[in-house]
Enzyme design. Structure first.
Site, mmCIF file in Angstrom:
data_model
loop_
_atom_site.group_PDB
_atom_site.id
_atom_site.type_symbol
_atom_site.label_atom_id
_atom_site.label_comp_id
_atom_site.label_asym_id
_atom_site.label_seq_id
_atom_site.Cartn_x
_atom_site.Cartn_y
_atom_site.Cartn_z
ATOM 1 N N HIS A 135 0.851 -1.186 0.000
ATOM 2 C CA HIS A 135 0.000 0.000 0.000
ATOM 3 C C HIS A 135 0.887 1.236 0.000
ATOM 4 C CE1 HIS A 135 -4.013 -1.638 0.141
ATOM 5 N NE2 HIS A 135 -3.678 -2.467 1.120
ATOM 6 N N ASP A 186 0.197 6.327 -4.283
ATOM 7 C CA ASP A 186 -1.018 6.018 -5.035
ATOM 8 C C ASP A 186 -1.308 7.051 -6.111
ATOM 9 O OD1 ASP A 186 -1.447 3.765 -3.521
ATOM 10 O OD2 ASP A 186 -3.015 4.636 -2.278
#
Length: 372
Positions: free
Chosen positions: A152, A182
């Site tokens: 992540h 991200d």
């Protein structure tokens, strides 16, 4: 099953946007891929978001769900059309391949190898459509030692050397609420790669496979620490570099009401104006460009003086004082304050929309604008 777009038609511009006519099949989930295709939608592309039957994109249920979907899902999937398809089913797979023949882009964010297992890998898709652009967004890229590992944002920025530099007062790395890996890696780098490949197709070249590693993108953009490594063999101590708190002219200051002002007077001319507004012209010569050591004793001493000065008035009062001084000093706003601010309202960056099942919500305008 087709589901309506999340933004009503009257919210969209009538301008002829540059990607009008481009069709994108979007297999991505959560944040990076959906934001990438959101940008493409804002530039005029037709986005067909394809989800598994059942729960679909996990973002639908992340955070509070009002009636149907979460605000998180609404925020990153506006302006798209939705289909549910089970790509493990041979009939659905055949239908998808037929769609590929009329598409310009396929974008996915599975772990490397998943599309091949589905029978929908790059070698298969490019046979069906030689002009196709296929973009694969992953944490660590399609090859290399971490290719098949989960991750992540926190992992990507940690491995790339970015998180170590982003520290709180006690030296512990602070977690930004802007997901750098991200969004810089998974979204912006993907958009960049897809657009470059589309340009190549437009120039008569074959389609391309675009391999986006979110960690690679963060590493490539970790400019200042990498410059320090080249100069000194290691980055500056966290919080003590030019842009991370090592100089008083580029820092944040707490006000009397517990809010903060952002001082970005990096250039000498701005620092001189800042000191004048603060009533401290004697500090004008104490600037990094005039020899003040970044992170040094004098920088810390001037920072302490500004801490005391800013603590004497509220954020609103300081905002008023600096309103007429062009010296890069601004308030640190909360998101709800930014939504109401004229900076974003007057440029149309905030759009008050009505979702068919969610009710009223704030939508952002496109990040990039075009004019003929």
């Amino acid at each position: 099953m087709t589901i309506i777009s999340l933004i009503p038609a009257d919210m969209n511009d009538t301008v002829d946007r540059p990607l009008a006519g481009i069709r994108v099949l979007d297999l991505t989930r959560l944040l990076p891929g959906p934001v990438a295709t959101l940008h493409l939608a804002d530039m005029g592309a037709e986005i067909i978001k394809i989800e598994d039957p059942g729960p679909g994109d996990y973002a639908r249920t992340m955070g509070p769900v009002r009636r149907e979907v979460s605000q998180f899902f609404v925020a990153v999937n506006r302006g798209k059309t939705f289909l549910r398809m089970d790509l493990k089913d041979p009939a659905a797979r055949a239908e998808f391949l037929a769609m590929v023949e009329k598409a310009d882009v396929v974008v996915e964010s599975f772990r490397p190898g998943v599309m091949d297992k589905l029978g929908l890998g790059w070698e298969v898709l490019k046979q069906r459509n030689p002009s196709l652009v296929m973009c694969a967004i992953s944490g660590y890229g399609q090859d290399g030692p971490f290719a098949r590992l989960a991750g992540h944002d926190i992992n990507y920025v940690g491995l790339a050397g970015m998180l170590e530099q982003n520290v709180g007062p006690d030296g512990t790395p602070a977690l930004s609420n802007l997901q750098v890996g991200d969004l810089l890696g998974g979204a912006q780098a993907a958009v960049q790669g897809m657009l470059a490949a589309l340009v190549a197709v437009k120039m008569g070249r074959p389609g391309r496979f675009v391999d986006v590693s979110m960690t690679d993108a963060v590493f490539a953009h970790n400019i200042m620490p990498l410059v320090a490594v080249n100069n000194d063999g290691r980055p500056a101590a966290p919080g003590k570099d030019l842009l991370t708190g090592g100089v008083p002219c580029y820092n944040v200051y707490r006000t009397s009401d517990g809010r903060f002002m952002a001082v970005g007077a990096l250039e000498l001319k701005f620092w001189e104006q800042c000191c004048a507004v603060l009533g401290r012209p004697d500090l004008q010569a104490r600037h990094w460009s005039l020899g003040q050591e970044v992170g040094g004793a004098d920088a810390r001493a001037v920072k302490a003086e500004l801490d005391a000065i800013f603590a004497t008035a509220t954020m609103a009062a300081w905002t008023d004082r600096f309103a007429q001084a062009d010296c890069c000093v601004t308030p640190v706003l909360r998101a709800d304050e930014a939504v109401a601010h004229p900076l974003f309202r007057e440029r149309g960056m905030v759009r008050d929309a009505l979702h068919p099942t969610e009710g009223p919500y704030h939508a952002t305008g496109p990040a990039v604008r075009f004019a003929a």
